[in-house]
Design an enzyme around this catalytic site. Sequence first.
Site, PDB file in Angstrom:
ATOM      1  N   GLY A   1     -20.413  97.435 -22.288  1.00 34.20           N
ATOM      2  CA  GLY A   1     -19.286  97.252 -23.210  1.00 34.20           C
ATOM      3  C   GLY A   1     -18.032  97.924 -22.679  1.00 34.20           C
ATOM      4  O   GLY A   1     -16.940  97.322 -22.664  1.00 34.20           O
TER       5      GLY A   1
ATOM      6  N   GLY B   1     -20.893 108.520 -18.444  1.00 35.16           N
ATOM      7  CA  GLY B   1     -22.235 108.182 -18.905  1.00 35.16           C
ATOM      8  C   GLY B   1     -23.236 108.478 -17.801  1.00 35.16           C
ATOM      9  O   GLY B   1     -22.851 108.695 -16.642  1.00 35.16           O
ATOM     10  N   GLY B   2     -24.508 108.502 -18.160  1.00 31.19           N
ATOM     11  CA  GLY B   2     -25.547 108.783 -17.165  1.00 31.19           C
ATOM     12  C   GLY B   2     -26.754 107.897 -17.415  1.00 31.19           C
ATOM     13  O   GLY B   2     -27.859 108.391 -17.623  1.00 31.19           O
ATOM     14  N   MET B   3     -26.524 106.571 -17.390  1.00 34.90           N
ATOM     15  CA  MET B   3     -27.578 105.633 -17.788  1.00 34.90           C
ATOM     16  C   MET B   3     -28.841 105.773 -16.932  1.00 34.90           C
ATOM     17  O   MET B   3     -29.940 105.551 -17.430  1.00 34.90           O
ATOM     18  CB  MET B   3     -27.073 104.187 -17.733  1.00 34.90           C
ATOM     19  CG  MET B   3     -25.995 103.822 -18.746  1.00 34.90           C
ATOM     20  SD  MET B   3     -26.424 104.127 -20.465  1.00 34.90           S
ATOM     21  CE  MET B   3     -27.651 102.908 -20.816  1.00 34.90           C
TER      22      MET B   3
ATOM     23  N   PHE C   1     -15.374 112.553 -18.944  1.00 35.57           N
ATOM     24  CA  PHE C   1     -14.614 112.139 -20.139  1.00 35.57           C
ATOM     25  C   PHE C   1     -15.581 111.892 -21.287  1.00 35.57           C
ATOM     26  O   PHE C   1     -16.638 111.266 -21.116  1.00 35.57           O
ATOM     27  CB  PHE C   1     -13.801 110.868 -19.875  1.00 35.57           C
ATOM     28  CG  PHE C   1     -13.051 110.428 -21.106  1.00 35.57           C
ATOM     29  CD1 PHE C   1     -11.929 111.127 -21.529  1.00 35.57           C
ATOM     30  CD2 PHE C   1     -13.497 109.353 -21.872  1.00 35.57           C
ATOM     31  CE1 PHE C   1     -11.259 110.762 -22.692  1.00 35.57           C
ATOM     32  CE2 PHE C   1     -12.832 108.987 -23.037  1.00 35.57           C
ATOM     33  CZ  PHE C   1     -11.709 109.694 -23.446  1.00 35.57           C
ATOM     34  N   TRP C   2     -15.195 112.365 -22.480  1.00 35.27           N
ATOM     35  CA  TRP C   2     -15.980 112.147 -23.699  1.00 35.27           C
ATOM     36  C   TRP C   2     -15.010 111.784 -24.815  1.00 35.27           C
ATOM     37  O   TRP C   2     -14.181 112.596 -25.211  1.00 35.27           O
ATOM     38  CB  TRP C   2     -16.753 113.431 -24.044  1.00 35.27           C
ATOM     39  CG  TRP C   2     -17.791 113.248 -25.102  1.00 35.27           C
ATOM     40  CD1 TRP C   2     -18.404 112.104 -25.482  1.00 35.27           C
ATOM     41  CD2 TRP C   2     -18.340 114.297 -25.915  1.00 35.27           C
ATOM     42  NE1 TRP C   2     -19.319 112.361 -26.470  1.00 35.27           N
ATOM     43  CE2 TRP C   2     -19.299 113.700 -26.746  1.00 35.27           C
ATOM     44  CE3 TRP C   2     -18.125 115.673 -26.007  1.00 35.27           C
ATOM     45  CZ2 TRP C   2     -20.020 114.428 -27.687  1.00 35.27           C
ATOM     46  CZ3 TRP C   2     -18.846 116.396 -26.933  1.00 35.27           C
ATOM     47  CH2 TRP C   2     -19.795 115.778 -27.762  1.00 35.27           C
TER      48      TRP C   2
ATOM     49  N   TYR D   1     -28.044 114.401 -27.239  1.00 35.91           N
ATOM     50  CA  TYR D   1     -26.616 114.066 -27.177  1.00 35.91           C
ATOM     51  C   TYR D   1     -25.789 115.342 -27.280  1.00 35.91           C
ATOM     52  O   TYR D   1     -26.305 116.400 -27.675  1.00 35.91           O
ATOM     53  CB  TYR D   1     -26.264 113.086 -28.320  1.00 35.91           C
ATOM     54  CG  TYR D   1     -24.938 112.413 -28.124  1.00 35.91           C
ATOM     55  CD1 TYR D   1     -24.714 111.592 -27.024  1.00 35.91           C
ATOM     56  CD2 TYR D   1     -23.890 112.603 -29.020  1.00 35.91           C
ATOM     57  CE1 TYR D   1     -23.484 110.983 -26.823  1.00 35.91           C
ATOM     58  CE2 TYR D   1     -22.659 111.985 -28.830  1.00 35.91           C
ATOM     59  CZ  TYR D   1     -22.468 111.177 -27.730  1.00 35.91           C
ATOM     60  OH  TYR D   1     -21.252 110.577 -27.530  1.00 35.91           O
TER      61      TYR D   1
HETATM   62  N1  LIG Z   1     -18.154 109.394 -22.607  1.00 38.38           N
HETATM   63  C1  LIG Z   1     -17.807 108.596 -23.605  1.00 38.38           C
HETATM   64  O1  LIG Z   1     -16.928 108.905 -24.408  1.00 38.38           O
HETATM   65  C2  LIG Z   1     -18.513 107.285 -23.752  1.00 38.38           C
HETATM   66  C3  LIG Z   1     -18.045 106.317 -24.659  1.00 38.38           C
HETATM   67  C4  LIG Z   1     -18.702 105.090 -24.720  1.00 38.38           C
HETATM   68  C5  LIG Z   1     -19.815 104.858 -23.914  1.00 38.38           C
HETATM   69  N2  LIG Z   1     -20.243 105.853 -23.091  1.00 38.38           N
HETATM   70  C6  LIG Z   1     -21.389 105.658 -22.197  1.00 38.38           C
HETATM   71  O2  LIG Z   1     -21.087 104.560 -21.380  1.00 38.38           O
HETATM   72  C7  LIG Z   1     -22.284 103.917 -21.016  1.00 38.38           C
HETATM   73  C8  LIG Z   1     -22.159 102.447 -21.359  1.00 38.38           C
HETATM   74  O3  LIG Z   1     -22.076 102.320 -22.778  1.00 38.38           O
HETATM   75  P1  LIG Z   1     -21.938 100.868 -23.424  1.00 38.38           P
HETATM   76  O4  LIG Z   1     -22.002 100.963 -24.888  1.00 38.38           O
HETATM   77  O5  LIG Z   1     -20.769 100.215 -22.809  1.00 38.38           O
HETATM   78  O6  LIG Z   1     -23.298 100.252 -22.846  1.00 38.38           O
HETATM   79  P2  LIG Z   1     -23.984  98.840 -23.007  1.00 38.38           P
HETATM   80  O7  LIG Z   1     -22.986  97.782 -23.310  1.00 38.38           O
HETATM   81  O8  LIG Z   1     -25.166  99.007 -23.885  1.00 38.38           O
HETATM   82  O9  LIG Z   1     -24.497  98.606 -21.505  1.00 38.38           O
HETATM   83  C9  LIG Z   1     -25.408  99.470 -20.896  1.00 38.38           C
HETATM   84  C10 LIG Z   1     -25.115  99.460 -19.396  1.00 38.38           C
HETATM   85  O10 LIG Z   1     -25.917 100.436 -18.745  1.00 38.38           O
HETATM   86  C11 LIG Z   1     -26.651  99.805 -17.693  1.00 38.38           C
HETATM   87  N3  LIG Z   1     -27.937 100.492 -17.553  1.00 38.38           N
HETATM   88  C12 LIG Z   1     -28.882 100.634 -18.502  1.00 38.38           C
HETATM   89  N4  LIG Z   1     -29.911 101.343 -18.019  1.00 38.38           N
HETATM   90  C13 LIG Z   1     -29.610 101.630 -16.732  1.00 38.38           C
HETATM   91  C14 LIG Z   1     -30.266 102.328 -15.682  1.00 38.38           C
HETATM   92  N5  LIG Z   1     -31.467 102.880 -15.863  1.00 38.38           N
HETATM   93  N6  LIG Z   1     -29.653 102.418 -14.482  1.00 38.38           N
HETATM   94  C15 LIG Z   1     -28.442 101.861 -14.283  1.00 38.38           C
HETATM   95  N7  LIG Z   1     -27.757 101.196 -15.237  1.00 38.38           N
HETATM   96  C16 LIG Z   1     -28.338 101.081 -16.439  1.00 38.38           C
HETATM   97  C17 LIG Z   1     -26.820  98.373 -18.147  1.00 38.38           C
HETATM   98  O11 LIG Z   1     -27.075  97.590 -17.027  1.00 38.38           O
HETATM   99  P3  LIG Z   1     -28.095  96.334 -17.105  1.00 38.38           P
HETATM  100  O12 LIG Z   1     -27.331  95.234 -17.794  1.00 38.38           O
HETATM  101  O13 LIG Z   1     -28.387  96.063 -15.683  1.00 38.38           O
HETATM  102  O14 LIG Z   1     -29.302  96.754 -17.915  1.00 38.38           O
HETATM  103  C18 LIG Z   1     -25.427  98.124 -18.741  1.00 38.38           C
HETATM  104  O15 LIG Z   1     -24.486  97.915 -17.714  1.00 38.38           O
HETATM  105  C19 LIG Z   1     -23.408 104.646 -21.746  1.00 38.38           C
HETATM  106  O16 LIG Z   1     -23.939 105.621 -20.883  1.00 38.38           O
HETATM  107  C20 LIG Z   1     -22.679 105.313 -22.894  1.00 38.38           C
HETATM  108  O17 LIG Z   1     -23.345 106.451 -23.370  1.00 38.38           O
HETATM  109  C21 LIG Z   1     -19.622 107.037 -22.989  1.00 38.38           C
END
Ligand SMILES: NC(=O)c1ccc[n+]([C@@H]2O[C@H](COP(=O)([O-])OP(=O)(O)OC[C@H]3O[C@@H](n4cnc5c(N)ncnc54)[C@H](OP(=O)(O)O)[C@@H]3O)[C@@H](O)[C@H]2O)c1
Length: 364
Positions: free
Chosen positions: A184, A275-277, A299-300, A83
Amino acid sequence: MFVFRPLLSRRTPVCHCNAWKIIEQRSYQTSCEALIYRRHGPYADVLKLEHIPVPYTGHDDIHIRMLAAPVNPADVNMLQGNYGILPNLPAVGGNEGVGEVIQVGHEVNSIKPGQWVVPIDCGFGTWRTEAVCKANEVIPVAKDISVISAATLSVNPCTAYRMLMDFVTLRPGDTVIQNGANSGVGQAVIQICASMGVNTINIIRDRSDLSETIKKLQSLGANYVITEDMLHNEEMANLFKVVERPKLALNCVGGSSAGNLFCHLKDGSTMVTYGGMSRKPTPLPAKALIFKNIRLCGFWMTQWKRNNLHDPTKLMTMVSELTEMIRKGQLSEPSCTKVPFCDFSKALQATMDPHTNKHVLIMN
Ligand SMILES: NC(=O)c1ccc[n+]([C@@H]2O[C@H](COP(=O)([O-])OP(=O)(O)OC[C@H]3O[C@@H](n4cnc5c(N)ncnc54)[C@H](OP(=O)(O)O)[C@@H]3O)[C@@H](O)[C@H]2O)c1
């Protein structure tokens, strides 16, 4: 006398609360349960439930009883050592959550016992039953929203809010396109856009419960929900006969998914990666970059909060606007699997499972 050992990396302001190791050398009032990791690695190998001391509440401290804390993808990345910032170890896991204040130090005027609070900064260590921290490490949240809403307010809805407010000026009738739309953050984007009269095109991965997922997102206000495969389809051209091409794309997946979003943007638009899932690099078509003059940004939320640490007014304004949306029914609490503290392994595993559509919340 104890030596202050900063817990987080040099780029990181020290989180007093996560510095639980330090308090072993101080007198303490009681102990609490916490999920601790002493090295980085897969959660099953490194995360342990332990009893740790809770120090006496100092003159500018508050004592909190944690109520609920989500397991976010960033928490798992942090455990894995993967991270943007990492705590010095050992550390308590978890960055987000809500707690009830049970005691305040005699110099604390800003917060009162009984109030609910959420941590401001990353690295708080929310996966614990109690915490003592500085009063200025948290902000109050309203108690007339659900525990789930409060526990999940300060990361995903705030991220969605900032990305919609800070990169382009969105007006009713404009369009936003996003991948990971059932995440989310994605669900918060849908709801905030709906409240602004902004259209959303929402990309999700194909799944066995596709129609159920589409219905769920539509019930939140999604205008269009399509799968990654449909993005290549010729029907996409038809879609843009009835809705404006997007001026903002939000990308949390990367890989070819992000490249495909990119192709559908209008001239002069912006793509924000947060994000980079997929953990894959994004191929970007040079033609679109050159001829459409598309801007790429990252954005972070953590950095945004740190940029505003000196004055939490902006953060508090955002939180109160989102709280108002919750009260009005415009921002619903995320669907959550609630897992008791002692079953933390289940909570972590549920976060890794694909296509769950549910956030995981560790409840005390
Ligand atoms: N930059 C920031 O400040 C910030 C803040 C918050 C969150 N984030 C990022 O935003 C993303 C979402 O966070 P969240 O908490 O909203 O997530 P979450 O509710 O846990 O949902 C995860 C999402 O990622 C998808 N996913 C998982 N593995 C994948 C893959 N290999 N390829 C494509 N899609 C995949 C899931 O799709 P499925 O349902 O199809 O599995 C789901 O849509 C994460 O990467 C997180 O680190 C960033």
